[in-house]
Design a protein around this motif. Structure first.
Motif, PDB file in Angstrom:
ATOM      1  N   PHE A 225       0.823  -1.206   0.000  1.00 51.70           N
ATOM      2  CA  PHE A 225       0.000   0.000   0.000  1.00 51.70           C
ATOM      3  C   PHE A 225       0.861   1.261   0.000  1.00 51.70           C
ATOM      4  O   PHE A 225       0.428   2.312   0.432  1.00 51.70           O
ATOM      5  N   SER A 226       2.085   1.143  -0.428  1.00 51.55           N
ATOM      6  CA  SER A 226       2.939   2.316  -0.551  1.00 51.55           C
ATOM      7  C   SER A 226       2.672   2.998  -1.880  1.00 51.55           C
ATOM      8  O   SER A 226       1.807   2.599  -2.653  1.00 51.55           O
ATOM      9  N   ALA A 227       3.426   4.032  -2.167  1.00 49.51           N
ATOM     10  CA  ALA A 227       3.205   4.808  -3.389  1.00 49.51           C
ATOM     11  C   ALA A 227       3.333   3.929  -4.630  1.00 49.51           C
ATOM     12  O   ALA A 227       4.158   3.025  -4.693  1.00 49.51           O
ATOM     13  N   HIS A 228       2.491   4.220  -5.631  1.00 45.03           N
ATOM     14  CA  HIS A 228       2.501   3.558  -6.932  1.00 45.03           C
ATOM     15  C   HIS A 228       2.130   2.075  -6.828  1.00 45.03           C
ATOM     16  O   HIS A 228       2.488   1.294  -7.693  1.00 45.03           O
ATOM     17  N   LYS A 229       1.412   1.684  -5.780  1.00 45.38           N
ATOM     18  CA  LYS A 229       1.011   0.286  -5.658  1.00 45.38           C
ATOM     19  C   LYS A 229      -0.506   0.154  -5.694  1.00 45.38           C
ATOM     20  O   LYS A 229      -1.064  -0.187  -6.722  1.00 45.38           O
ATOM     21  N   SER A 230      -1.170   0.423  -4.575  1.00 45.96           N
ATOM     22  CA  SER A 230      -2.618   0.214  -4.537  1.00 45.96           C
ATOM     23  C   SER A 230      -3.257   1.066  -3.447  1.00 45.96           C
ATOM     24  O   SER A 230      -2.664   1.286  -2.384  1.00 45.96           O
ATOM     25  N   ASP A 231      -4.475   1.530  -3.732  1.00 43.79           N
ATOM     26  CA  ASP A 231      -5.314   2.228  -2.748  1.00 43.79           C
ATOM     27  C   ASP A 231      -6.525   1.378  -2.415  1.00 43.79           C
ATOM     28  O   ASP A 231      -7.621   1.894  -2.190  1.00 43.79           O
ATOM     29  N   LEU A 232      -6.342   0.077  -2.374  1.00 45.77           N
ATOM     30  CA  LEU A 232      -7.450  -0.854  -2.154  1.00 45.77           C
ATOM     31  C   LEU A 232      -8.195  -0.553  -0.868  1.00 45.77           C
ATOM     32  O   LEU A 232      -9.423  -0.405  -0.860  1.00 45.77           O
ATOM     33  N   TYR A 233      -7.470  -0.443   0.228  1.00 43.63           N
ATOM     34  CA  TYR A 233      -8.129  -0.264   1.518  1.00 43.63           C
ATOM     35  C   TYR A 233      -8.691   1.140   1.688  1.00 43.63           C
ATOM     36  O   TYR A 233      -9.671   1.334   2.405  1.00 43.63           O
ATOM     37  N   ALA A 234      -8.111   2.123   1.020  1.00 46.34           N
ATOM     38  CA  ALA A 234      -8.676   3.475   1.052  1.00 46.34           C
ATOM     39  C   ALA A 234     -10.028   3.494   0.343  1.00 46.34           C
ATOM     40  O   ALA A 234     -11.009   4.075   0.846  1.00 46.34           O
ATOM     41  N   TRP A 235     -10.123   2.850  -0.819  1.00 45.94           N
ATOM     42  CA  TRP A 235     -11.392   2.798  -1.537  1.00 45.94           C
ATOM     43  C   TRP A 235     -12.412   1.948  -0.796  1.00 45.94           C
ATOM     44  O   TRP A 235     -13.610   2.252  -0.839  1.00 45.94           O
ATOM     45  N   ARG A 236     -11.956   0.924  -0.114  1.00 40.58           N
ATOM     46  CA  ARG A 236     -12.893   0.117   0.677  1.00 40.58           C
ATOM     47  C   ARG A 236     -13.489   0.962   1.814  1.00 40.58           C
ATOM     48  O   ARG A 236     -14.679   0.843   2.129  1.00 40.58           O
ATOM     49  N   GLU A 237     -12.687   1.815   2.392  1.00 40.86           N
ATOM     50  CA  GLU A 237     -13.191   2.718   3.435  1.00 40.86           C
ATOM     51  C   GLU A 237     -14.178   3.726   2.848  1.00 40.86           C
ATOM     52  O   GLU A 237     -15.213   4.029   3.460  1.00 40.86           O
ATOM     53  N   ASP A 277     -12.309  15.075   6.329  1.00 38.02           N
ATOM     54  CA  ASP A 277     -11.646  14.883   7.625  1.00 38.02           C
ATOM     55  C   ASP A 277     -10.633  13.752   7.572  1.00 38.02           C
ATOM     56  O   ASP A 277      -9.624  13.779   8.294  1.00 38.02           O
ATOM     57  N   ARG A 278     -10.888  12.753   6.759  1.00 45.14           N
ATOM     58  CA  ARG A 278      -9.965  11.628   6.628  1.00 45.14           C
ATOM     59  C   ARG A 278      -8.814  11.942   5.676  1.00 45.14           C
ATOM     60  O   ARG A 278      -7.924  11.114   5.485  1.00 45.14           O
ATOM     61  N   GLY A 279      -8.818  13.127   5.088  1.00 45.80           N
ATOM     62  CA  GLY A 279      -7.758  13.498   4.161  1.00 45.80           C
ATOM     63  C   GLY A 279      -7.906  12.896   2.786  1.00 45.80           C
ATOM     64  O   GLY A 279      -6.947  12.907   2.000  1.00 45.80           O
ATOM     65  N   LEU A 280      -9.106  12.389   2.471  1.00 47.51           N
ATOM     66  CA  LEU A 280      -9.324  11.746   1.180  1.00 47.51           C
ATOM     67  C   LEU A 280      -9.638  12.759   0.085  1.00 47.51           C
ATOM     68  O   LEU A 280      -9.221  12.593  -1.064  1.00 47.51           O
ATOM     69  N   VAL A 281     -10.392  13.798   0.422  1.00 49.71           N
ATOM     70  CA  VAL A 281     -10.729  14.815  -0.578  1.00 49.71           C
ATOM     71  C   VAL A 281      -9.475  15.574  -1.008  1.00 49.71           C
ATOM     72  O   VAL A 281      -9.260  15.849  -2.197  1.00 49.71           O
ATOM     73  N   SER A 282      -8.621  15.914  -0.047  1.00 50.12           N
ATOM     74  CA  SER A 282      -7.384  16.623  -0.367  1.00 50.12           C
ATOM     75  C   SER A 282      -6.363  15.716  -1.047  1.00 50.12           C
ATOM     76  O   SER A 282      -5.416  16.199  -1.676  1.00 50.12           O
ATOM     77  N   GLY A 283      -6.526  14.403  -0.895  1.00 50.35           N
ATOM     78  CA  GLY A 283      -5.628  13.464  -1.553  1.00 50.35           C
ATOM     79  C   GLY A 283      -4.502  12.958  -0.691  1.00 50.35           C
ATOM     80  O   GLY A 283      -3.699  12.133  -1.133  1.00 50.35           O
ATOM     81  N   HIS A 284      -4.409  13.420   0.569  1.00 51.68           N
ATOM     82  CA  HIS A 284      -3.296  13.000   1.426  1.00 51.68           C
ATOM     83  C   HIS A 284      -3.375  11.512   1.759  1.00 51.68           C
ATOM     84  O   HIS A 284      -2.341  10.858   1.930  1.00 51.68           O
ATOM     85  N   ALA A 285      -4.581  10.990   1.882  1.00 50.53           N
ATOM     86  CA  ALA A 285      -4.743   9.580   2.256  1.00 50.53           C
ATOM     87  C   ALA A 285      -4.756   8.658   1.047  1.00 50.53           C
ATOM     88  O   ALA A 285      -4.834   7.438   1.215  1.00 50.53           O
ATOM     89  N   LEU A 286      -4.663   9.213  -0.160  1.00 53.10           N
ATOM     90  CA  LEU A 286      -4.635   8.402  -1.375  1.00 53.10           C
ATOM     91  C   LEU A 286      -3.240   8.467  -1.976  1.00 53.10           C
ATOM     92  O   LEU A 286      -2.676   9.542  -2.155  1.00 53.10           O
ATOM     93  N   LYS A 287      -2.698   7.309  -2.293  1.00 52.80           N
ATOM     94  CA  LYS A 287      -1.321   7.233  -2.773  1.00 52.80           C
ATOM     95  C   LYS A 287      -1.217   7.504  -4.269  1.00 52.80           C
ATOM     96  O   LYS A 287      -0.211   8.027  -4.736  1.00 52.80           O
ATOM     97  N   LEU A 288      -2.215   7.134  -5.013  1.00 50.37           N
ATOM     98  CA  LEU A 288      -2.141   7.206  -6.464  1.00 50.37           C
ATOM     99  C   LEU A 288      -2.865   8.425  -7.013  1.00 50.37           C
ATOM    100  O   LEU A 288      -3.922   8.811  -6.506  1.00 50.37           O
ATOM    101  N   LYS A 289      -2.313   9.000  -8.053  1.00 52.08           N
ATOM    102  CA  LYS A 289      -2.950  10.138  -8.711  1.00 52.08           C
ATOM    103  C   LYS A 289      -4.284   9.728  -9.323  1.00 52.08           C
ATOM    104  O   LYS A 289      -5.252  10.497  -9.303  1.00 52.08           O
TER     105      LYS A 289
END
Length: 462
Positions: A225-237, A277-289
């Motif tokens: 779940f590091s950069a350039h891999k996957s945002d699987l668990y972020a999307w599941r949330e 609040d989870r930092g998803l809208v700003s993109g901080h919690a998402l690794k991939l563009k």
């Protein structure tokens, strides 16, 4: 505030693709004034129409001759008057057009129909001219009754504008629907690319049928779940929060069904605030563009659905009010309801097209312990349980399946392992599968110590 102003203010807050296809409420109101003027020039003021179009007392009304034409799609209201035996307001469908008209049944002894304009009124209306031509063309003497048809020119223009607006709106909404579904399919593809499972990494090794179930392990690399891999668990949330929000539709027994526009707007704001609040809208919690772009598209599509719901409510209310105003101002009967061009609740289903992109853990839970069914054992009856729950049932001598009571528990062994589902769980639920595997190992070790009669309360420091 008058509805006309409220309607215009609401339209200004909507996207141009919706606003530009709204019905012209103010123009329709002006046409109603023209209808009133036209009827008054014919001698049918609202007060007169209110009297002659009301149902007459059955004991005093004169029945219509059976030879008179009576097959009309519209509701006809009859009344007795000094001049009229019956007065009908009809909406004829001619070449996909609605042509309103008045049809009068007169006594043949009546020489003055009251349609000739007085010299003080100036010019005769188009309806008067057509009426004189129609009465000369269609008047017949049958049992002392004469028929007179009066086309209503301004009323025809009113319905023509309203129906044309709704037809144009139907065509536009069909295009909007197609574009929306195209964006939805593209969004599903983008999410699936940014929420890749373990098999997207070189470290994933599927288990085979020849493997020893006891030796199955789940490897979760630190770089998954590091950069350039996957945002699987972020999307599941994100999807879990979206399901819990129930923005547009409730699935509870108490208030099941579509939510109001106000409630949906409030819930969408709450959901977006939670994502922020989870930092998803700003993109901080998402690794991939790609994930950040997909999330913005996801939020925009939900905002568009809300705008479409607002537009649907406003257009439906505007249509209802203008038809009611038409009936009130002119004293003509209320026109039949027009078909709605909207498709929000039946066609726009974001959840049904997007959520299945990422498997949900609840769909792969053990029916006994309700956690993920890893390692999955499928009995001959077809029901699925995790290996620990099955071992516990066998040790207690419970031979029947908890779901169907088939005698399949005691006969289950390594051959009942569902290897395809086991690999699927390792692929899409690596963290949960590893946690369940570790929990199973701790429980098995604890049971062995208890069988040996050893204290399993843990070490005690002296």
């Amino acid at each position: 505030m008058h509805f006309s102003k409220t309607y215009q203010q609401l339209l200004l807050a909507l996207p141009p693709e919706l606003r530009d296809n709204a019905i012209e409420y103010r123009k329709l109101k002006k046409l109603i004034n023209q209808v009133v003027t036209e009827l008054a020039s014919l001698g049918f003021s609202p007060e007169v129409l209110h009297d002659v179009l009301q149902p007459a007392d059955p004991t005093s009304s004169v029945p219509i001759s059976p030879s008179e034409p009576q097959k009309h799609e519209q509701t006809s209201l009859g009344a007795t008057s000094q001049s009229f035996r019956q007065v009908y307001y009809e909406l004829n469908n001619v070449s996909d057009r609605i042509e309103p008209r008045l049809r009068l049944l007169l006594d043949s002894s009546d020489t003055d129909t009251g349609l000739e304009p007085s010299t003080g009124h100036g010019v005769a209306s188009d309806s008067q001219t057509v009426a004189r031509q129609t009465v000369a063309r269609r008047s017949t003497v049958q049992r002392d009754v004469r028929e007179l048809v009066i086309p209503l020119v301004s009323d025809t223009a009113f319905f023509e504008l309203l129906v044309h607006a709704l037809q144009c709106l139907t065509t536009r909404l069909a295009i909007v629907r197609s574009d929306f579904e195209t964006k939805l399919h593209a969004l599903a593809r983008n999410i699936s690319l940014s929420a890749r499972p373990m098999s997207a990494t070189a470290s994933f090794s599927p288990s085979k049928h020849s493997s020893n179930p006891a030796a199955v392990n789940v490897h979760v690399p630190s770089t998954l779940f590091s950069a350039h891999k996957s945002d699987l668990y972020a999307w599941r949330e994100i999807f879990q929060a979206y399901v819990e929000a129930e923005i547009f539709e409730s699935h509870h027994e108490r208030d099941r069904g579509e939510r109001t526009v106000e409630d949906a707007e409030q819930r969408l704001d709450t959901f977006m605030q939670r994502m922020n609040d989870r930092g998803l809208v700003s993109g901080h919690a998402l690794k991939l563009k790609e994930s950040r772009q997909a999330l913005q598209t996801f939020l925009q599509l939900n905002t568009f659905i809300l705008d479409l719901r607002k537009f649907q409510t406003a257009t439906t209310e505007a249509t209802r009010k203008i038809l009611k105003k038409h009936a009130k101002r002119t004293a003509l009967p209320l026109a039949p309801a027009l078909s709605s061009p909207f498709f929000v609740s039946s066609a726009v289903n974001t959840a049904a097209m997007i959520l299945p992109v990422i498997p949900h853990i609840d769909d792969y839970a053990c029916l006994i312990c309700t956690s993920i069914a890893f390692k999955p054992i499928r009995l001959r009856c077809g029901h699925l349980f995790c290996v620990r729950c099955l071992v516990k049932m066998q040790k207690r001598g419970q031979g029947d399946c908890p779901m169907c009571r088939a005698p399949t528990v005691l006969s289950a062994d390594r051959s009942n392992v569902d290897w395809a589902l086991l690999n699927f769980m390792k692929d899409w639920f690596p963290v949960e599968s590893r946690q369940k595997l570790q929990q199973n190992e701790r429980e098995a070790a604890q049971e062995e110590l208890e069988e040996l009669g050893l204290d399993v309360r843990g070490c005690i420091l002296m």
